[in-house]
Design a protein around this motif. Structure first.
Motif, mmCIF file in Angstrom:
data_model
loop_
_atom_site.group_PDB
_atom_site.id
_atom_site.type_symbol
_atom_site.label_atom_id
_atom_site.label_comp_id
_atom_site.label_asym_id
_atom_site.label_seq_id
_atom_site.Cartn_x
_atom_site.Cartn_y
_atom_site.Cartn_z
ATOM 1 N N HIS A 9 12.610 176.128 119.341
ATOM 2 C CA HIS A 9 10.365 175.900 120.700
ATOM 3 C C HIS A 9 11.545 174.756 121.060
ATOM 4 O O HIS A 9 11.706 173.787 120.060
ATOM 5 N N ALA A 10 10.442 174.792 122.321
ATOM 6 C CA ALA A 10 10.567 172.958 122.172
ATOM 7 C C ALA A 10 9.187 172.607 123.404
ATOM 8 O O ALA A 10 8.042 173.566 124.428
ATOM 9 N N TYR A 11 8.738 171.758 122.486
ATOM 10 C CA TYR A 11 7.629 170.983 123.577
ATOM 11 C C TYR A 11 7.494 169.876 124.082
ATOM 12 O O TYR A 11 8.706 169.212 124.014
ATOM 13 N N ASP A 12 8.173 169.935 125.671
ATOM 14 C CA ASP A 12 7.762 168.936 127.091
ATOM 15 C C ASP A 12 9.258 168.040 126.178
ATOM 16 O O ASP A 12 9.514 167.005 125.822
ATOM 17 N N GLU A 13 10.220 169.391 126.117
ATOM 18 C CA GLU A 13 11.765 169.851 126.212
ATOM 19 C C GLU A 13 12.220 168.516 124.311
ATOM 20 O O GLU A 13 13.552 168.249 124.670
ATOM 21 N N ALA A 14 11.096 168.287 123.638
ATOM 22 C CA ALA A 14 11.982 168.553 122.591
ATOM 23 C C ALA A 14 11.999 169.376 121.231
ATOM 24 O O ALA A 14 10.612 170.189 121.539
ATOM 25 N N GLU A 15 13.379 169.666 121.283
ATOM 26 C CA GLU A 15 12.992 170.571 120.214
ATOM 27 C C GLU A 15 12.058 170.409 118.936
ATOM 28 O O GLU A 15 12.282 169.611 118.454
ATOM 29 N N ALA A 54 11.352 179.999 123.244
ATOM 30 C CA ALA A 54 12.326 179.474 124.422
ATOM 31 C C ALA A 54 13.032 180.237 124.774
ATOM 32 O O ALA A 54 14.182 180.868 125.439
#
Ligand code: ADP
Ligand code: MG
Length: 212
Positions: A9-15, A54
């Motif tokens: 999973h990533a938030y704002d493309e940061a895994e 994701a």
């Protein structure tokens, strides 16, 4: 009982989370370890079907959570998964017994006051059924949250940092209550924690920090 395959999973493309493969059997007790920010809460939410990761597959009690639409997922969670989140999320306007009966109702199960009273008694809350959440101590409110998590006899019981606000004696009490309640339902228990005090008291560990 649950199985994770290639979950990330990533938030704002940061895994923030990556689990290649992890399986737990029915009735096992696990700790999910890792420092703050290592993805414990994110992973717990993925297992509860609160968050869709994701990538990857999350299977609970033979059900691929990703295959369920929102409504069926809510129903499935209510019937099979008990969750004690860090914020307890008790409904302030409802008394303790009705907080538990709401959990039965939302899971599509018949309202069973006898089961509610039995669970409350088992958590030393027999006289608190008609109390409102604001009339409880933190320890009592946490036990109500545990009662609500087990009232539908879940197969999977999840708890997020259940001991981090507690002194040593209450820390062990909370852990033992979760273990006893899980054992009573033969549920698989997973506790996310960075609390070193309970590390030696649970057999199986999955450490997100060690895998980072
Ligand atoms: P832990 O429970 O181990 O402390 P979390 O799963 O809460 O870890 O968070 C993992 C990482 O993801 C942290 O860096 C956190 O800041 C970030 N994060 C968590 N929730 C969100 C969110 N809703 N939006 C953006 N970033 C988030
Ligand atoms: Mg967390």
């Amino acid at each position: 009982m649950f199985e994770l395959q290639g979950v990330s999973h990533a938030y704002d493309e940061a895994e923030v989370l990556h689990v290649d493969a992890w399986q737990a059997a029915q009735g096992e007790h696990w700790l999910l370890l890792g420092p703050s920010g290592s993805g414990k809460t994110t992973l717990l939410h993925a297992l509860a079907g609160i968050l869709r990761p994701a990538a990857g597959t999350v299977t609970v009690a033979g059900q691929d959570l990703g295959a369920l639409g929102a409504q069926l997922l809510d129903r499935f969670r209510g019937q099979h998964i008990g969750i004690v989140l860090q914020r307890l999320h008790l409904i302030p306007s409802l008394d303790v017994a009705h907080n538990l009966m709401l959990a039965q109702y939302l899971a599509g199960l018949p309202q069973d006051r006898q089961r509610v009273d039995e669970v409350l008694a088992g958590l030393d809350l027999a006289d608190k059924g008609s109390a409102k959440p604001h009339e409880l101590s933190f320890g009592q409110a946490q036990r109500v949250a545990i009662a609500r998590a087990v009232v539908n006899r879940p197969q999977l019981l999840l708890a997020d940092e259940p001991t981090s606000n507690l002194d040593d004696a209450r820390c062990l009490q909370a852990l033992e209550l979760l273990q006893a309640q899980a054992t009573a339902c033969n549920a698989t228990l997973l506790i996310a924690t960075h609390d070193q005090r309970i590390k030696s008291r649970v057999a199986q560990h999955y450490d997100l920090g060690a895998r980072a």
